[in-house]
Motif scaffolding. Structure first.
Motif, short mmCIF file in Angstrom:
data_model
loop_
_atom_site.label_atom_id
_atom_site.label_comp_id
_atom_site.label_asym_id
_atom_site.label_seq_id
_atom_site.Cartn_x
_atom_site.Cartn_y
_atom_site.Cartn_z
N VAL A 123 0.79 -1.25 0.00
CA VAL A 123 0.00 0.00 0.00
C VAL A 123 0.82 1.29 0.00
N PHE A 156 -10.94 12.47 11.80
CA PHE A 156 -12.03 11.63 11.29
C PHE A 156 -12.36 10.53 12.29
N ARG A 196 -12.21 15.93 2.90
CA ARG A 196 -13.21 15.52 1.91
C ARG A 196 -14.05 14.37 2.46
N ALA A 251 -12.22 11.29 -1.12
CA ALA A 251 -10.80 11.20 -0.75
C ALA A 251 -10.11 10.01 -1.43
N HIS A 252 -10.89 8.96 -1.75
CA HIS A 252 -10.29 7.74 -2.29
C HIS A 252 -10.60 7.50 -3.76
N GLN A 285 -2.34 14.34 6.40
CA GLN A 285 -3.08 13.07 6.38
C GLN A 285 -3.34 12.57 7.81
N VAL A 323 -14.39 3.21 -0.32
CA VAL A 323 -12.93 3.23 -0.44
C VAL A 323 -12.44 2.30 -1.55
N GLN A 338 -5.91 -4.59 -0.47
CA GLN A 338 -5.26 -3.43 0.15
C GLN A 338 -6.10 -2.91 1.33
N HIS A 348 -5.92 14.74 9.50
CA HIS A 348 -7.28 14.48 9.02
C HIS A 348 -7.79 13.13 9.50
N GLN A 349 -6.91 12.12 9.47
CA GLN A 349 -7.35 10.79 9.91
C GLN A 349 -7.71 10.80 11.40
C1 HEM Z 1 -12.70 3.05 5.89
C2 HEM Z 1 -11.42 3.11 5.73
C3 HEM Z 1 -10.70 4.41 5.52
C4 HEM Z 1 -10.90 5.62 6.09
C5 HEM Z 1 -11.94 5.99 7.14
C6 HEM Z 1 -9.95 6.54 5.51
C7 HEM Z 1 -9.83 7.87 5.82
C8 HEM Z 1 -9.13 8.80 5.10
C9 HEM Z 1 -9.12 10.22 5.33
C10 HEM Z 1 -9.89 10.92 6.44
C11 HEM Z 1 -8.36 10.79 4.38
C12 HEM Z 1 -8.03 12.30 4.25
C13 HEM Z 1 -8.98 12.96 3.29
C14 HEM Z 1 -8.66 14.43 3.12
O1 HEM Z 1 -7.61 14.90 3.57
O2 HEM Z 1 -9.49 15.14 2.52
C15 HEM Z 1 -7.84 9.72 3.54
C16 HEM Z 1 -7.01 9.88 2.47
C17 HEM Z 1 -6.34 8.84 1.86
N1 HEM Z 1 -6.53 7.50 2.07
FE1 HEM Z 1 -7.83 6.70 3.34
N2 HEM Z 1 -9.16 5.88 4.61
C18 HEM Z 1 -9.58 4.55 4.60
C19 HEM Z 1 -9.04 3.53 3.87
C20 HEM Z 1 -7.95 3.65 3.07
C21 HEM Z 1 -7.24 2.54 2.45
C22 HEM Z 1 -7.65 1.07 2.61
C23 HEM Z 1 -6.22 3.09 1.73
C24 HEM Z 1 -5.14 2.42 0.93
C25 HEM Z 1 -5.06 1.14 0.68
C26 HEM Z 1 -6.30 4.53 1.87
C27 HEM Z 1 -5.49 5.44 1.24
C28 HEM Z 1 -5.64 6.80 1.30
C29 HEM Z 1 -4.81 7.74 0.55
C30 HEM Z 1 -3.68 7.38 -0.42
C31 HEM Z 1 -5.25 9.02 0.91
C32 HEM Z 1 -4.64 10.36 0.47
C33 HEM Z 1 -5.21 10.83 -0.81
C34 HEM Z 1 -4.52 12.12 -1.20
O3 HEM Z 1 -3.37 12.37 -0.85
O4 HEM Z 1 -5.19 12.89 -1.88
N3 HEM Z 1 -7.36 4.84 2.70
N4 HEM Z 1 -8.32 8.52 4.01
#
Ligand code: HEM
Length: 123
Positions: free
Chosen positions: A36, A55, A69, A74-75, A48, A120, A84, A51-52
Motif C-alpha cells: 500500500v 475523522f 473531503r 478522498a479515495h 493526512q 474506499v 489493500q 485528518h485521519q
Molecule cells: C474506511 C477506511 C478508511 C478511512 C476511514 C480513511 C480515511 C481517510 C481520510 C480521512 C483521508 C483524508 C482525506 C482528506 O484529507 O481530505 C484519507 C485519504 C487517503 N486515504 Fe484513506 N481511509 C480509509 C481507507 C484507506 C485505504 C484502505 C487506503 C489504501 C489502501 C487509503 C489510502 C488513502 C490515501 C492514499 C489518501 C490520500 C489521498 C490524497 O493524498 O489525496 N485509505 N483517508
C-alpha cells in the motif's frame, strides 16, 4: 469501574491524544507495507495524520472537527483493492493492539472502518 452506555467509544479509547498516538503508529505500519505504501507517495503525511485523527474522533462519537473531503471523494481514482483495504484494516487493528486497547474496543473501531469499505474500494 462499570462502562456506562453513555460513554462514547472516543472516550473509551482515551480521547484525542490517545487517538493521535494510534494514528501515528498506524501510518508507520502502512508506510512500511509494500502492498500500500506507493498510494501515499504524493500525500502530505502530516496533513493526512491530522485528518485521519480528526475523522476517527468524529466517527467514534467524539468532537466533529473533521474538515477533509468525504471518504468517497478522498479515495476516488486511487483504485484501492479489497486486499489493500484488508491490509490497512489489519494495520489499524495492530496499531490499537500496540497501545493495549482492549479487543472489544478494537472490534468496534474495525466495524466502523469496515462499514466504509464501499466508499474506499474500487476494484
Ligand atoms: C474506511 C477506511 C478508511 C478511512 C476511514 C480513511 C480515511 C481517510 C481520510 C480521512 C483521508 C483524508 C482525506 C482528506 O484529507 O481530505 C484519507 C485519504 C487517503 N486515504 Fe484513506 N481511509 C480509509 C481507507 C484507506 C485505504 C484502505 C487506503 C489504501 C489502501 C487509503 C489510502 C488513502 C490515501 C492514499 C489518501 C490520500 C489521498 C490524497 O493524498 O489525496 N485509505 N483517508
Amino acid at each position: 469501574m462499570q462502562e456506562s452506555s453513555q460513554t462514547t467509544l472516543y472516550e473509551q479509547l482515551g480521547g484525542q491524544e490517545a487517538i493521535d498516538a494510534v494514528v501515528e503508529e498506524f501510518y508507520a505500519r502502512v508506510l512500511a507495507d509494500e502492498k500500500v505504501k506507493d498510494l501515499f507517495k504524493n500525500t502530505d503525511m502530516e496533513k493526512q495524520k491530522r485528518h485521519q485523527a480528526a475523522f476517527i474522533a468524529y466517527a467514534t462519537g467524539g468532537p466533529n472537527r473533521y474538515r477533509g473531503r468525504t471518504i468517497k471523494k478522498a479515495h476516488e481514482g486511487l483504485g484501492i483493492t479489497e486486499e489493500q483495504f484488508m491490509a490497512v484494516a489489519t494495520h489499524l487493528s495492530d496499531a490499537l493492539k500496540h497501545f493495549n486497547v482492549p479487543q472489544h474496543l478494537i472490534d468496534r473501531v474495525i466495524e466502523i472502518f469496515a462499514s466504509l469499505k464501499d466508499d474506499v474500494v474500487e476494484q
